[in-house]
Design an enzyme around this catalytic site. Structure first.
Site, PDB file in Angstrom:
ATOM      1  N   MET A   1     -10.077  10.431   1.813  1.00 34.26           N
ATOM      2  CA  MET A   1      -9.363  10.343   0.697  1.00 34.26           C
ATOM      3  C   MET A   1     -10.137  11.231  -0.426  1.00 34.26           C
ATOM      4  SD  MET A   1      -8.841   6.172   0.821  1.00 34.26           S
ATOM      5  CE  MET A   1     -10.415   5.766   1.419  1.00 34.26           C
TER       6      MET A   1
ATOM      7  N   CYS B   1      -0.360  14.512   3.984  1.00 43.34           N
ATOM      8  CA  CYS B   1      -0.387  14.513   2.525  1.00 43.34           C
ATOM      9  C   CYS B   1       0.687  14.673   1.542  1.00 43.34           C
ATOM     10  CB  CYS B   1      -1.725  15.048   1.866  1.00 43.34           C
ATOM     11  SG  CYS B   1      -2.069  14.819   0.278  1.00 43.34           S
TER      12      CYS B   1
ATOM     13  N   ASN C   1      -1.951   3.865  10.676  1.00 42.57           N
ATOM     14  CA  ASN C   1      -2.512   4.012   9.376  1.00 42.57           C
ATOM     15  C   ASN C   1      -1.395   3.583   8.496  1.00 42.57           C
ATOM     16  OD1 ASN C   1      -3.006   6.560   7.065  1.00 42.57           O
ATOM     17  ND2 ASN C   1      -4.322   4.739   7.034  1.00 42.57           N
TER      18      ASN C   1
ATOM     19  N   GLY D   1      -7.455   3.121   4.756  1.00 39.32           N
ATOM     20  CA  GLY D   1      -7.576   3.850   3.535  1.00 39.32           C
ATOM     21  C   GLY D   1      -7.607   3.466   2.176  1.00 39.32           C
TER      22      GLY D   1
END
Length: 318
Positions: free
Chosen positions: A17, A101, A199, A223
């Protein structure tokens, strides 16, 4: 869990991150139960141009091993050259390539989740890395609205020689809104022979257990829920291994964790690399009285004052 020849003691991963997973934070999460952590994303172009700030994101230490470095880019040649430099400098245990991303800063340059619409280029990038570096290569993706197209990308990633895949169940358009669709990770796990890591929306012990059971994935990646809350890794790892919920004082734990985080930033001479007010905001999220404290933090003049405000929030005595 095993990725290529790398044997992990568990199956809980800390996600890379930006502006979050610096070395002190990663070390805390590892000590609390993360089986593996990843650096902040590193731009392959920045490595080629020897951008010191970017390259320094790969700094690790023996206590963190095994650790991964995540890179992004859109040129197989540049990414190969950058990855060879990273491999030589930092000897990571995993090189992970970001195809997930959704940030416009990346997608406008054809990187991150923008590459999901260029499956042939995804293959070329991964194949170039797999064929030219000794470190196992993995990939992280988001999903497309079309399940079949997403499954095809997953197959391409496996065909390239990648050793594992992480699936975030949101589309690029969702950013971080809405729900993460775990049906994608479940289907991909059934399709592939390499490890699959789920995730998205893993926020506590029960969601971690539920997602592992539903998807039958090899592991889970945590995350945003860990931002300012590294102890979450202890809670989840304890629950996964014992089936028991840990009893703890959340506010007191956040205070102690923030103090330890500051100590480690100082130890590794990284205080100048982070926005301490922003970091402190994360450590006070979801706590009663947190909004008032965050206002006080914004007006703070130094770290000691920030710590005092967090302690006051919890009615602690210095």
């Amino acid at each position: 869990m095993r990725i290529a020849k790398l044997k992990l003691e568990g199956n809980i991963f800390l996600a890379p991150m930006s502006n979050v997973t610096n070395l002190p934070f990663r070390l805390m999460c590892r000590e609390y139960g993360a089986s593996m952590s990843y650096t902040e994303m590193i731009s392959s172009d920045a490595v080629i141009h020897e951008n010191k700030k970017t390259i320094n994101r790969g700094i690790s230490c023996e206590a963190e091993r095994p650790f991964g470095i995540q890179i992004f880019g859109n040129s197989p040649d540049i990414m190969r050259t950058a990855t060879l430099k990273i491999e030589e400098s930092y000897h990571p245990d995993i090189i992970d390539v970001n195809f997930g991303c959704p940030a416009r800063l990346l997608t406008k340059e054809g990187c991150g989740s923008a590459l999901l619409h260029s499956p042939d280029l995804i293959y070329d990038i991964l194949k170039e890395l797999v064929d030219n570096i000794s470190t196992p290569v993995t990939a992280k993706i988001r999903v497309l609205e079309d399940m079949d197209k997403t499954l095809e990308i997953a197959r391409i990633i496996e065909k390239s020689g990648a050793s594992a895949i992480t699936v975030h169940g949101r589309t690029r358009q969702q950013q971080y809104s809405g729900r993460s669709n775990m049906e994608y990770a479940k289907r991909i796990k059934r399709e592939l022979s390499i490890p699959v890591i789920a995730n998205g929306d893993i926020v506590d012990e029960l969601s971690a257990e539920s997602i592992l059971e539903y998807t039958e994935c090899d592991g889970i990646m945590i995350g945003r829920a860990a931002m300012g809350n590294p102890f979450l890794l202890r809670r989840i790892s304890h629950y996964i291994s014992t089936g028991e919920l840990l009893e703890y004082n959340e506010c007191q734990q956040r205070v102690e964790d923030f103090k330890e985080y500051v100590r480690r930033l100082e130890e590794y001479d990284l205080m100048h690399t982070v926005n301490m007010k922003a970091q402190a905001q994360w450590f006070t999220r979801s706590i009663s009285g947190g909004r008032h404290t965050r206002n006080m933090i914004s007006a703070s003049k130094d770290v000691d004052e920030i710590v005092k405000h967090i302690k006051d929030m919890c009615n602690l005595i210095d």
